[in-house]
Design a protein around this motif. Sequence first.
Motif, PDB file in Angstrom:
ATOM      1  N   VAL A  26       0.473  15.028  26.255  1.00 33.81           N
ATOM      2  CA  VAL A  26       0.887  16.329  25.732  1.00 33.81           C
ATOM      3  C   VAL A  26       0.667  17.340  26.844  1.00 33.81           C
ATOM      4  O   VAL A  26      -0.330  17.264  27.566  1.00 33.81           O
ATOM      5  CB  VAL A  26       0.024  16.749  24.516  1.00 33.81           C
ATOM      6  N   VAL A  27       1.596  18.314  26.979  1.00 29.00           N
ATOM      7  CA  VAL A  27       1.428  19.373  27.965  1.00 29.00           C
ATOM      8  C   VAL A  27       1.249  20.685  27.212  1.00 29.00           C
ATOM      9  O   VAL A  27       2.085  21.059  26.389  1.00 29.00           O
ATOM     10  CB  VAL A  27       2.644  19.482  28.917  1.00 29.00           C
ATOM     11  N   LEU A  28       0.125  21.369  27.489  1.00 32.99           N
ATOM     12  CA  LEU A  28      -0.155  22.688  26.925  1.00 32.99           C
ATOM     13  C   LEU A  28      -0.062  23.725  28.027  1.00 32.99           C
ATOM     14  O   LEU A  28      -0.456  23.460  29.164  1.00 32.99           O
ATOM     15  CB  LEU A  28      -1.574  22.758  26.349  1.00 32.99           C
ATOM     16  N   GLN A  29       0.438  24.908  27.693  1.00 31.59           N
ATOM     17  CA  GLN A  29       0.484  25.993  28.672  1.00 31.59           C
ATOM     18  C   GLN A  29      -0.321  27.168  28.141  1.00 31.59           C
ATOM     19  O   GLN A  29      -0.128  27.603  27.010  1.00 31.59           O
ATOM     20  CB  GLN A  29       1.913  26.426  28.943  1.00 31.59           C
ATOM     21  N   GLU A  30      -1.222  27.658  28.963  1.00 33.88           N
ATOM     22  CA  GLU A  30      -2.032  28.835  28.649  1.00 33.88           C
ATOM     23  C   GLU A  30      -1.874  29.823  29.784  1.00 33.88           C
ATOM     24  O   GLU A  30      -2.239  29.516  30.925  1.00 33.88           O
ATOM     25  CB  GLU A  30      -3.494  28.448  28.456  1.00 33.88           C
ATOM     26  N   ARG A  31      -1.273  30.940  29.507  1.00 34.95           N
ATOM     27  CA  ARG A  31      -0.963  31.965  30.516  1.00 34.95           C
ATOM     28  C   ARG A  31      -0.090  31.376  31.618  1.00 34.95           C
ATOM     29  O   ARG A  31       1.006  30.925  31.342  1.00 34.95           O
ATOM     30  CB  ARG A  31      -2.236  32.587  31.051  1.00 34.95           C
ATOM     31  N   ASP A  32      -0.573  31.343  32.852  1.00 34.17           N
ATOM     32  CA  ASP A  32       0.242  30.897  33.979  1.00 34.17           C
ATOM     33  C   ASP A  32      -0.012  29.456  34.401  1.00 34.17           C
ATOM     34  O   ASP A  32       0.508  29.018  35.411  1.00 34.17           O
ATOM     35  CB  ASP A  32       0.005  31.815  35.193  1.00 34.17           C
ATOM     36  N   SER A  33      -0.826  28.719  33.662  1.00 38.76           N
ATOM     37  CA  SER A  33      -1.115  27.346  34.077  1.00 38.76           C
ATOM     38  C   SER A  33      -0.796  26.367  32.952  1.00 38.76           C
ATOM     39  O   SER A  33      -0.853  26.703  31.775  1.00 38.76           O
ATOM     40  CB  SER A  33      -2.578  27.201  34.491  1.00 38.76           C
ATOM     41  N   SER A  34      -0.449  25.163  33.347  1.00 41.52           N
ATOM     42  CA  SER A  34      -0.166  24.098  32.385  1.00 41.52           C
ATOM     43  C   SER A  34      -1.212  23.006  32.543  1.00 41.52           C
ATOM     44  O   SER A  34      -1.702  22.756  33.638  1.00 41.52           O
ATOM     45  CB  SER A  34       1.222  23.494  32.633  1.00 41.52           C
ATOM     46  N   SER A  35      -1.549  22.362  31.432  1.00 37.93           N
ATOM     47  CA  SER A  35      -2.511  21.268  31.451  1.00 37.93           C
ATOM     48  C   SER A  35      -1.895  20.061  30.760  1.00 37.93           C
ATOM     49  O   SER A  35      -1.280  20.186  29.707  1.00 37.93           O
ATOM     50  CB  SER A  35      -3.797  21.655  30.731  1.00 37.93           C
ATOM     51  N   LEU A  36      -2.074  18.899  31.353  1.00 33.01           N
ATOM     52  CA  LEU A  36      -1.572  17.652  30.801  1.00 33.01           C
ATOM     53  C   LEU A  36      -2.745  16.895  30.192  1.00 33.01           C
ATOM     54  O   LEU A  36      -3.790  16.766  30.819  1.00 33.01           O
ATOM     55  CB  LEU A  36      -0.921  16.813  31.903  1.00 33.01           C
ATOM     56  N   PHE A  37      -2.577  16.407  28.975  1.00 34.11           N
ATOM     57  CA  PHE A  37      -3.623  15.650  28.300  1.00 34.11           C
ATOM     58  C   PHE A  37      -3.077  14.286  27.939  1.00 34.11           C
ATOM     59  O   PHE A  37      -2.145  14.170  27.142  1.00 34.11           O
ATOM     60  CB  PHE A  37      -4.111  16.383  27.045  1.00 34.11           C
ATOM     61  N   VAL A  75      -9.303  22.688  23.639  1.00 34.18           N
ATOM     62  CA  VAL A  75      -8.404  23.429  24.512  1.00 34.18           C
ATOM     63  C   VAL A  75      -7.282  23.979  23.650  1.00 34.18           C
ATOM     64  O   VAL A  75      -6.875  23.353  22.673  1.00 34.18           O
ATOM     65  CB  VAL A  75      -7.835  22.568  25.653  1.00 34.18           C
ATOM     66  N   SER A  76      -6.800  25.166  24.013  1.00 30.47           N
ATOM     67  CA  SER A  76      -5.719  25.753  23.234  1.00 30.47           C
ATOM     68  C   SER A  76      -4.623  26.231  24.160  1.00 30.47           C
ATOM     69  O   SER A  76      -4.846  26.478  25.345  1.00 30.47           O
ATOM     70  CB  SER A  76      -6.245  26.919  22.392  1.00 30.47           C
ATOM     71  N   GLY A  77      -3.443  26.341  23.618  1.00 31.14           N
ATOM     72  CA  GLY A  77      -2.303  26.829  24.368  1.00 31.14           C
ATOM     73  C   GLY A  77      -1.023  26.514  23.636  1.00 31.14           C
ATOM     74  O   GLY A  77      -1.041  25.976  22.528  1.00 31.14           O
ATOM     75  N   MET A  78       0.097  26.853  24.245  1.00 30.65           N
ATOM     76  CA  MET A  78       1.392  26.556  23.658  1.00 30.65           C
ATOM     77  C   MET A  78       1.798  25.144  24.046  1.00 30.65           C
ATOM     78  O   MET A  78       1.710  24.763  25.215  1.00 30.65           O
ATOM     79  CB  MET A  78       2.464  27.532  24.132  1.00 30.65           C
ATOM     80  N   VAL A  79       2.240  24.376  23.062  1.00 30.13           N
ATOM     81  CA  VAL A  79       2.702  23.011  23.323  1.00 30.13           C
ATOM     82  C   VAL A  79       4.063  23.112  24.011  1.00 30.13           C
ATOM     83  O   VAL A  79       5.012  23.650  23.453  1.00 30.13           O
ATOM     84  CB  VAL A  79       2.802  22.188  22.025  1.00 30.13           C
ATOM     85  N   VAL A  80       4.122  22.613  25.247  1.00 31.90           N
ATOM     86  CA  VAL A  80       5.332  22.694  26.057  1.00 31.90           C
ATOM     87  C   VAL A  80       6.120  21.390  25.991  1.00 31.90           C
ATOM     88  O   VAL A  80       7.350  21.399  25.950  1.00 31.90           O
ATOM     89  CB  VAL A  80       4.974  23.024  27.525  1.00 31.90           C
ATOM     90  N   ASP A  81       5.421  20.255  25.982  1.00 31.84           N
ATOM     91  CA  ASP A  81       6.094  18.966  26.006  1.00 31.84           C
ATOM     92  C   ASP A  81       5.207  17.911  25.353  1.00 31.84           C
ATOM     93  O   ASP A  81       3.983  17.992  25.417  1.00 31.84           O
ATOM     94  CB  ASP A  81       6.403  18.567  27.455  1.00 31.84           C
ATOM     95  N   VAL A  82       5.831  16.938  24.736  1.00 31.67           N
ATOM     96  CA  VAL A  82       5.122  15.812  24.127  1.00 31.67           C
ATOM     97  C   VAL A  82       5.864  14.539  24.506  1.00 31.67           C
ATOM     98  O   VAL A  82       7.074  14.438  24.322  1.00 31.67           O
ATOM     99  CB  VAL A  82       5.069  15.934  22.586  1.00 31.67           C
ATOM    100  N   LYS A  83       5.153  13.614  25.076  1.00 31.01           N
ATOM    101  CA  LYS A  83       5.702  12.297  25.410  1.00 31.01           C
ATOM    102  C   LYS A  83       4.857  11.251  24.697  1.00 31.01           C
ATOM    103  O   LYS A  83       3.852  11.578  24.069  1.00 31.01           O
ATOM    104  CB  LYS A  83       5.665  12.050  26.929  1.00 31.01           C
ATOM    105  N   LEU A  84       5.236   9.990  24.808  1.00 28.51           N
ATOM    106  CA  LEU A  84       4.487   8.939  24.120  1.00 28.51           C
ATOM    107  C   LEU A  84       3.073   8.774  24.650  1.00 28.51           C
ATOM    108  O   LEU A  84       2.216   8.239  23.960  1.00 28.51           O
ATOM    109  CB  LEU A  84       5.235   7.611  24.215  1.00 28.51           C
ATOM    110  N   ASP A  85       2.806   9.221  25.896  1.00 33.78           N
ATOM    111  CA  ASP A  85       1.468   9.024  26.466  1.00 33.78           C
ATOM    112  C   ASP A  85       0.752  10.304  26.854  1.00 33.78           C
ATOM    113  O   ASP A  85      -0.351  10.254  27.372  1.00 33.78           O
ATOM    114  CB  ASP A  85       1.546   8.097  27.674  1.00 33.78           C
TER     115      ASP A  85
END
Length: 61
Positions: free
Chosen positions: A43-54, A31-41
Amino acid sequence: MQVIVVEPFEYEALRSLIGKRAVLDTTRGSVSGMVVDVKLDHVVLQERDSSSLFAYPKSFG
């Protein structure tokens, strides 16, 4: 209570990518996108208008 062990180097390396595009390899593919946030548990990536939490696996790294 669940304890997750995260290597400080890996966490800081991910944090250094905030605001940059990145590719993460997951068990379900890349999966690819802009890294929006990183926490200890997670990562949040944003691609266009949606965000994905991993979420990190129990054993990160």
